[in-house]
Design an enzyme around this catalytic site. Sequence first.
Site, PDB file in Angstrom:
ATOM      1  CE  LYS A  52      -3.692  -2.573   2.165  1.00  0.00           C
ATOM      2  NZ  LYS A  52      -4.310  -3.086   3.371  1.00  0.00           N
ATOM      3  CD  GLN A  96      -3.373  -4.639   6.591  1.00  0.00           C
ATOM      4  OE1 GLN A  96      -3.278  -3.615   5.913  1.00  0.00           O
ATOM      5  NE2 GLN A  96      -3.945  -5.740   6.123  1.00  0.00           N
ATOM      6  CG  ASP A 119     -10.172  -0.896   4.772  1.00  0.00           C
ATOM      7  OD1 ASP A 119      -9.800  -1.141   3.612  1.00  0.00           O
ATOM      8  OD2 ASP A 119      -9.529  -1.215   5.784  1.00  0.00           O
TER       9      ASP A 119
END
Length: 288
Positions: A52, A96, A119
């Site tokens: 990322k 995460q 997200d």
Amino acid sequence: MAELMDGKLVSALVLDKLQARTELLKAQGVAPHLAVVLVGEDEASAIYVRNKQRACDRIGMDSTVIRMPGDTTQQILEDQVRELNADPSVHGILVQFPLPAPLQEGPILALIDPTKDVDGFHPANVGRLMNGLPAPVSCTPKGCMALLDHYNIPVSGKEAVVVGRSNTVGKPMAVLLMQANATVTICHSRTQNLADHCRRADILVAAIGKARFITVDMIKPGATVIDVGINRVDGKVVGDVDFAAAQSVAGAITPVPGGVGRMTVAMLLSNTLDAAERWIASSLCSSQ
Ligand code: NDP
């Protein structure tokens, strides 16, 4: 032989467009910024976070990785999220997952400012998606839809079967396919006659987490097969579909690696840019 739906290629095209949008924002004095919180030492998570970060670098987006030890308490993690929520220089926040035990993911998801939830996992954003309202959409399903779009795969009126019903992949995938007017079946571990359902699919999405679970006999000739799975077998990354055999029957198929995973990262950056653009628009409104 199936057409290869090349996530490497398509994500590169997406990133080129995102780079142009990033430059435009920077010219307006706003540096889009993604903050990633990584708790503990999980090897796979560390790799995902690195990918990322690399993608952010590639398009000129600011990224910060906040590394926290595995014994971080829920309170300290929540304080960290609150700090990022309050930081006007941060437009997107990603924690995460999986979090090391005993940390709870649900309260963290609900704590992230929904406008910075890149997200698309915040309950408010999930609700908006269900209601067909604009919302940041979960990156993996959004990436799958972008692949279908790029390869001009018709969705409207087609039979779509999603194997897997997780909140992060299976469910939002099914909603997006339904919103694109597919007739959607969701399968899971209690589904009976799973192979029969799969064989009906014009579009088959595998999001199971079991290596090569979808075998060639479960695929309708000419079907589009999207393999979300990431499994490690003998040090090799393989998907949920028996790719080598499926290739001879499917009409189009995503490889693993080089398929959906690349798209997921690109969609994360896309959601972050959307958040930064919304932030500019709302600050302009409030200054008028
Ligand atoms: P989850 O473990 O949360 O969900 C797996 C789903 O598969 C569940 O709904 C489960 O059913 C279903 N399932 C498990 N076994 C069977 C079975 N024997 N028959 C039918 N259904 C079954 O996984 P995720 O959704 O988070 O991820 C799925 C896969 O995708 C993983 O390999 C993951 O690593 C990968 N992934 C890849 C991403 C990418 O960018 N490419 C992003 C996110 C995930 P039930 O609900 O009944 O338990």
